[in-house]
Design a protein around this motif. Structure first.
Motif, PDB file in Angstrom:
ATOM      1  N   ASP A 127      43.133  44.046  37.065  1.00  0.00           N
ATOM      2  CA  ASP A 127      43.312  43.076  35.983  1.00  0.00           C
ATOM      3  C   ASP A 127      44.086  41.851  36.475  1.00  0.00           C
ATOM      4  O   ASP A 127      45.070  41.972  37.216  1.00  0.00           O
ATOM      5  N   HIS A 128      43.648  40.666  36.035  1.00  0.00           N
ATOM      6  CA  HIS A 128      44.338  39.403  36.309  1.00  0.00           C
ATOM      7  C   HIS A 128      44.603  39.216  37.810  1.00  0.00           C
ATOM      8  O   HIS A 128      45.657  38.704  38.205  1.00  0.00           O
ATOM      9  N   PHE A 129      43.651  39.599  38.643  1.00  0.00           N
ATOM     10  CA  PHE A 129      43.876  39.514  40.083  1.00  0.00           C
ATOM     11  C   PHE A 129      43.983  38.062  40.548  1.00  0.00           C
ATOM     12  O   PHE A 129      44.770  37.737  41.453  1.00  0.00           O
ATOM     13  N   LYS A 130      43.228  37.167  39.942  1.00  0.00           N
ATOM     14  CA  LYS A 130      43.300  35.754  40.335  1.00  0.00           C
ATOM     15  C   LYS A 130      44.706  35.206  40.125  1.00  0.00           C
ATOM     16  O   LYS A 130      45.201  34.396  40.915  1.00  0.00           O
ATOM     17  N   ARG A 131      45.370  35.659  39.069  1.00  0.00           N
ATOM     18  CA  ARG A 131      46.731  35.198  38.804  1.00  0.00           C
ATOM     19  C   ARG A 131      47.666  35.628  39.943  1.00  0.00           C
ATOM     20  O   ARG A 131      48.560  34.871  40.337  1.00  0.00           O
ATOM     21  N   ASP A 137      47.067  33.260  42.776  1.00  0.00           N
ATOM     22  CA  ASP A 137      47.560  31.910  42.475  1.00  0.00           C
ATOM     23  C   ASP A 137      49.077  31.845  42.527  1.00  0.00           C
ATOM     24  O   ASP A 137      49.659  30.861  43.015  1.00  0.00           O
ATOM     25  N   GLU A 146      38.068  42.218  43.993  1.00  0.00           N
ATOM     26  CA  GLU A 146      38.991  43.212  43.431  1.00  0.00           C
ATOM     27  C   GLU A 146      38.245  44.362  42.771  1.00  0.00           C
ATOM     28  O   GLU A 146      38.809  45.107  41.976  1.00  0.00           O
ATOM     29  N   VAL A 154      50.775  45.773  38.636  1.00  0.00           N
ATOM     30  CA  VAL A 154      49.400  45.443  38.276  1.00  0.00           C
ATOM     31  C   VAL A 154      48.802  46.596  37.482  1.00  0.00           C
ATOM     32  O   VAL A 154      49.329  47.710  37.485  1.00  0.00           O
ATOM     33  N   SER A 206      41.379  48.198  35.007  1.00  0.00           N
ATOM     34  CA  SER A 206      40.463  48.612  33.946  1.00  0.00           C
ATOM     35  C   SER A 206      39.325  49.387  34.594  1.00  0.00           C
ATOM     36  O   SER A 206      38.901  49.055  35.717  1.00  0.00           O
ATOM     37  N   LYS A 255      37.625  45.459  29.462  1.00  0.00           N
ATOM     38  CA  LYS A 255      38.279  44.151  29.604  1.00  0.00           C
ATOM     39  C   LYS A 255      38.398  43.465  28.231  1.00  0.00           C
ATOM     40  O   LYS A 255      39.457  42.924  27.870  1.00  0.00           O
ATOM     41  N   ARG A 297      42.146  45.211  28.472  1.00  0.00           N
ATOM     42  CA  ARG A 297      42.455  45.591  29.855  1.00  0.00           C
ATOM     43  C   ARG A 297      43.415  46.786  29.910  1.00  0.00           C
ATOM     44  O   ARG A 297      43.859  47.284  28.894  1.00  0.00           O
ATOM     45  N   ASN A 298      43.691  47.244  31.133  1.00  0.00           N
ATOM     46  CA  ASN A 298      44.577  48.397  31.364  1.00  0.00           C
ATOM     47  C   ASN A 298      44.123  49.582  30.522  1.00  0.00           C
ATOM     48  O   ASN A 298      44.916  50.218  29.850  1.00  0.00           O
TER      49      ASN A 298
END
Length: 498
Positions: free
Chosen positions: A374-378, A381, A415, A455, A458, A487, A491-492
């Protein structure tokens, strides 16, 4: 007056005789060149000098523009260590599939390198230097690799050039073995100067070593052996350097006791000897005096007396540890994700078909988990890509240690991960997925500069049964739909397909 048909047949016969004479002359010149090269190669003292001699000997017969010696380094990577193009020295040599064929002893010809996807993995400078290429294997106890001949024009080399290099390859292997024997003999000569008795012994061993080498030309020998009808050692030479055993320590001992008789290839080899069959380059594990093991290529022929009674075997064993482990490493790299060490998509696809066959035979369902961070791009970044890589490595480690040994966890890219669960219905798959989700959520992952980050993942669950066996693409699509639903739901979480 002569019959015109007879005259025509006579003319054709003369033309054919002339062609055969020219062909015979070409073969004689080629053979003479090879013999001259053999005598010259025997004077080489190291791999660099050997390469220079090879390049000089072949330049007139194979008009290449570039020649490179590519060898296997200590860490399992191949690099250019010598060549006629200084700008390419030290370059990492990446075409894995081509290298694996060369390690297997094949002379590989690329008449247009632009048509080889594997060749296109090389740097631009190497690709520009060779639109035609021939890769000749170099295999010995000390060196594993290839000599690459290149030309900037496509379709420059011909099958005749390839044939010539194939004939030349055993000469190089033999020269490398002569170098190894020469090093041993020079060391023995040095020791022999200390005492007259030592000198006589060294000279006798030198003569014996020369005789053994001549009898084993073409095999690239490491040590020679004979066993009797009970498969006990009756003669051994050269074992001390390779195995740590002096020859006299082996005499009278059962030869197969030094091999892993529970290993299937070894059992097959022993069965060949029981059938009194010859064998060649049987690659099996061989135990050394130190307790360690080497990969050994064993070749032998049965011996019979004048009445046809079996007397034993005579043969040669070559240490092929370096080339075999390099080949195994290439196979490992081809089937596993370079970052996480998990199976890659290719291995997952290969595993799915037999898993489906087992499901159809047993009637037990199999399930697929589609896992996404989840939110791997964050994470990338905020903390940077190295931190993102560490998260993927750690998540892969959790997946691998949490599932059963019979299950398969794989990274499909980015991911996204997949887990194949055999003999597992939908409820069991949801239970496994929940364990994975909780294990990841409980972990803190290194993010650099002493920071850690939490982290979540999902997971989408899809199940196949014998009544409706899907294709892998169908099952992945169903698991991805369930993952998408997880998602959307926040998520999670774990979401089974409807």
């Amino acid at each position: 007056m002569a019959d015109p048909a007879d005259l025509e047949r006579l003319r054709e016969t003369l033309v054919e005789l002339d062609r055969l004479r020219r062909h015979e002359r070409a073969l004689r010149l080629e053979t003479e060149s090879l013999l001259r090269a053999l005598r010259t190669l025997g004077s080489a003292h190291d791999a660099d000098e050997l390469f220079d001699i090879v390049v000089g000997a072949l330049r007139d017969m194979v008009p290449f523009e570039t020649a490179l010696l590519v060898t296997l380094g200590g860490r399992g990577g191949f690099r250019v260590v010598r060549g006629t193009a200084p700008r390419l020295l030290g370059m990492r040599w990446s075409p894995r599939a081509l290298l694996q064929r060369v390690l297997d002893g094949e002379t590989v010809a690329l008449f247009d390198t632009a048509q080889s996807p594997d060749w296109q993995t090389l740097p631009k400078a190497a690709r520009a230097a060779a639109r035609s290429a021939i890769m000749m294997p170099v295999r010995s106890q000390a060196i594993s690799g290839t000599i690459v001949f290149g030309h900037p024009d496509a379709a420059f080399f011909t099958p005749a050039h390839v044939h010539l290099l194939k004939r030349f390859t055993p000469l190089i292997d033999q020269a490398l073995d002569v170098m190894a024997v020469r090093e041993r003999l020079e060391a023995e000569r040095l020791a022999a100067r200390l005492a007259d008795a030592g000198r006589r012994k060294a000279e006798a061993e030198i003569r014996r070593a020369r005789d053994l080498m001549e009898s084993a030309i073409g095999f690239a020998p490491i040590y020679l052996w004979e066993i009797d009808a009970e498969l006990r050692y009756a003669f051994a030479e050269g074992t001390a350097k390779v195995l740590g055993y002096a020859p006299e320590e082996l005499l009278g001992r059962l030869s197969i006791d030094y091999f892993d008789t529970q290993d299937p290839p070894t059992r097959a080899w022993i069965a060949q000897m029981e059938r009194r069959e010859p064998f060649e380059n049987v690659v099996i594990r061989r135990r050394c005096k130190s307790g360690g093991k080497i990969w050994a290529a064993v070749s032998g022929v049965p011996m019979f007396d004048d009445r046809g009674a079996f007397r034993g075997y005579r043969g040669i064993t070559m240490d092929v540890t370096e080339s075999t482990e390099a080949k195994l490493k290439l196979e490992q790299m081809a089937l596993h994700d370079a970052l996480t060490g998990l199976a890659n998509r290719r291995k997952f696809v290969d595993r799915f078909e037999p898993a489906t066959a087992r499901m159809l035979r047993s009637g037990q369902p199999l399930s697929l988990l589609a896992v996404d961070v989840d939110h791997f791009k964050r994470i990338n970044d905020v903390y940077g890509h190295p931190a993102g890589d560490e998260v993927l490595i750690a998540v892969g480690r959790i997946l691998d240690r949490t599932v059963r040994r019979t299950d398969l966890a794989a990274r499909f890219g980015g991911e996204e991960f997949m887990v194949l669960l055999e003999n597992t219905d939908a409820a069991g798959a949801v239970e496994v997925a929940e364990k994975l989700r909780l294990a990841v959520a409980a972990e803190r992952f290194a993010a650099g500069a002493g920071e850690t980050v939490g982290v979540t993942i999902s997971i989408g669950v899809a199940t196949a049964t014998r009544d409706a066996p899907p294709s892998l693409d169908d099952l992945i699509e169903r698991a991805d739909h369930a993952l998408y639903a997880a998602k959307l739901a926040g998520r999670n979480r774990v979401q089974a397909e409807d």
